[in-house]
Design an enzyme around this catalytic site. Sequence first.
Site, PDB file in Angstrom:
ATOM      1  N   ASN A  86       0.827  -1.191   0.000  1.00 42.63           N
ATOM      2  CA  ASN A  86       0.000   0.000   0.000  1.00 42.63           C
ATOM      3  C   ASN A  86       0.869   1.251   0.000  1.00 42.63           C
ATOM      4  OD1 ASN A  86      -2.428   1.640   0.180  1.00 42.63           O
ATOM      5  ND2 ASN A  86      -3.420  -0.240   0.876  1.00 42.63           N
ATOM      6  N   HIS A 144       2.444   3.239   2.101  1.00 44.54           N
ATOM      7  CA  HIS A 144       3.747   3.297   2.765  1.00 44.54           C
ATOM      8  C   HIS A 144       4.781   2.464   2.019  1.00 44.54           C
ATOM      9  CE1 HIS A 144       6.672   2.764   6.165  1.00 44.54           C
ATOM     10  NE2 HIS A 144       6.366   4.039   6.317  1.00 44.54           N
ATOM     11  N   CYS A 145       4.343   1.357   1.466  1.00 40.14           N
ATOM     12  CA  CYS A 145       5.252   0.439   0.766  1.00 40.14           C
ATOM     13  C   CYS A 145       5.856   1.057  -0.497  1.00 40.14           C
ATOM     14  CB  CYS A 145       4.516  -0.829   0.373  1.00 40.14           C
ATOM     15  SG  CYS A 145       3.759  -1.726   1.738  1.00 40.14           S
ATOM     16  N   ILE A 146       5.172   2.035  -1.074  1.00 43.08           N
ATOM     17  CA  ILE A 146       5.638   2.562  -2.361  1.00 43.08           C
ATOM     18  C   ILE A 146       6.348   3.910  -2.212  1.00 43.08           C
ATOM     19  CG2 ILE A 146       3.805   1.310  -3.558  1.00 43.08           C
ATOM     20  CD1 ILE A 146       2.410   4.020  -4.045  1.00 43.08           C
TER      21      ILE A 146
END
Lengths: 362, 362
Positions: free
Chosen positions: B352, B354-356
Amino acid sequence: MPTPTPTTPQRDGFRMPGEFEPHAMCWMAWPERADNWRDGAGPAQRAYATVARAIAEFEPVTVCASAGQWARARASLPEHIRVVEMTLDDAWLRDQAPTFVINPKREVRGIDWRFNAWGVKYEPYANDDLAARKICELAGVARYRSDMVLEGGSIHVDGEGTCLTTEECLLNPNRNPLLTKAQIEANLRTYLGVSRVIWLREGVYRDDDTNGHVDLLACFVRPGVIALHWTEDEHDPQYARSQDAYARLSAATDARGRPFEIHKIHAPGVQTITQVEFDGLSRQGDGYAEERAPGRRMAASYINFYIANGGIVMPGFDDPADGPARAALQALFPERRVVQLPSREILLGGGNIHCITQQQPV
Amino acid sequence: MPTPTPTTPQRDGFRMPGEFEPHAMCWMAWPERADNWRDGAGPAQRAYATVARAIAEFEPVTVCASAGQWARARASLPEHIRVVEMTLDDAWLRDQAPTFVINPKREVRGIDWRFNAWGVKYEPYANDDLAARKICELAGVARYRSDMVLEGGSIHVDGEGTCLTTEECLLNPNRNPLLTKAQIEANLRTYLGVSRVIWLREGVYRDDDTNGHVDLLACFVRPGVIALHWTEDEHDPQYARSQDAYARLSAATDARGRPFEIHKIHAPGVQTITQVEFDGLSRQGDGYAEERAPGRRMAASYINFYIANGGIVMPGFDDPADGPARAALQALFPERRVVQLPSREILLGGGNIHCITQQQPV
């Protein structure tokens, strides 16, 4: 940040500084196309790496390499030279990179001239036309997009209002056929922030790739002082060209009304392409090979040097004139250390050290 | 400049700041692999672009796109978002980018952890392992290369000596099978500059791609204050996981001896992959498609938000829990503006917001 703007540098208070003014960075690319660089571009890559190392002794250097060549470039260059990915059609950042301008607050912006591969000589060139934009983004500077075709190698400025260029290149119909000389000069004024353009007639003999870029013929040592490519051999086709340039420069004054002090830098002996060098070119691409026929004379000139912070990185041709040229430049730049590098592999591609570099001012 | 060094950040006086500390930049990538992003990655690209635009309202954003996708990324993003070329295997800069550390003089350096695609789940990953190095070069910061495999999504810090992580991920033999828990913790201490590591057991249920990254489960709002992914449904496999995390956090104190204030953020309803979404995946590559079977539950969590300068950019799932989650985060971050974005297309890829993203501190 890189926002195209409908204004011009001059209107915004920006000017192109002289190359002898302090730099933040030198931008270079990484050669790879095998139809212009012999033996799969290996020898040229070594030559470029040598130039990058030499310049990096004076100022930071960024080398732009394609995705496919990134690992090779990274492995070929020391850690302190930055390597970034960039898709390019060839490796002449003098002509592809932005022309950087500054204002009195030392803010930096970039001019993104149209690039058409020196008059649509080589295709494709779409990626090269994007290089200035990409470099402005990497440098984090705002960008002026100009509708005029121009390469950085076709102009020199003194940073005090004077621009030097050649009619052979800028008035060539392969660049801006719809612009008059007056319109071209007006663009130089508004983009470079200059008030006087000195038109030399022709560039160096056989500089057909660029149609006579001024950066092989003459350059500013500092305001009021010019180094000029020279030969005393009346039988050399270069003779008339240098004579004409000398005459025009002698008759001219700069933007501040000063006459020029002109220093003649004697050309090396005639440099021609060998059969072995020609045979090393790939005939695969829609490329340069036809311009590189064996026996063809190349436009070798010591004038195509790069002025770094505290240094001069200049061409060498393993020629008896190398030493005198080096001594002449050292005398002209007593406060800088002159480094002379073997540059034949770059010359074979159609240019020299100045052509493969672009300074970003402080 | 980016010089690998045999020392560690802690020895050099560097620490990883909390995400809530001021940023100079947010780094993102550009999704394109059609075996992980449905319909040729078009929907994911639009979702990423929306995230980039939202973050760019708070701080500068750089998006790294492959050579082939540069033009598309550039055309999809506004001018004030920087787009640079970078070859990557996929688009999760939280895990691929460097972990930035700072010292009291606010010098910035990057930690270049080994990256092995979350335990060699997806190949190739050589380009992703180079991403941290490339970003350090672009950012002009020195780089620490660590021998330990770690992804940025598997750690959170409070910037005052405390690190939060999960055993499920860091002790998984697919990451560092030759390191003991004590050795891994020692590496966290010396690289992140922390003195206390709080081990949660498992991450969010069905976060199998990452083996339970902490950044879906819990994060620091500020030192001493934690937001925790939560469910009251005892029949949900997530229940025991959140309960265990709560128990461990309740029993722990941070590096400065403070107990934690824990805020429960209630999970959205169960999100599963549809047949249409699955059918949009290419089965061409050595890719992710098998992990994306129709009906499979995804690890949807509001905790996976990004803290920007003055803002929070958080996931939304078109779910009744969206509003309460948004209100909860707004209450936790009263001084920041909370922006909630539809993030299902990112969730489908396995993560999501934060991951990107990856923040570069001031």
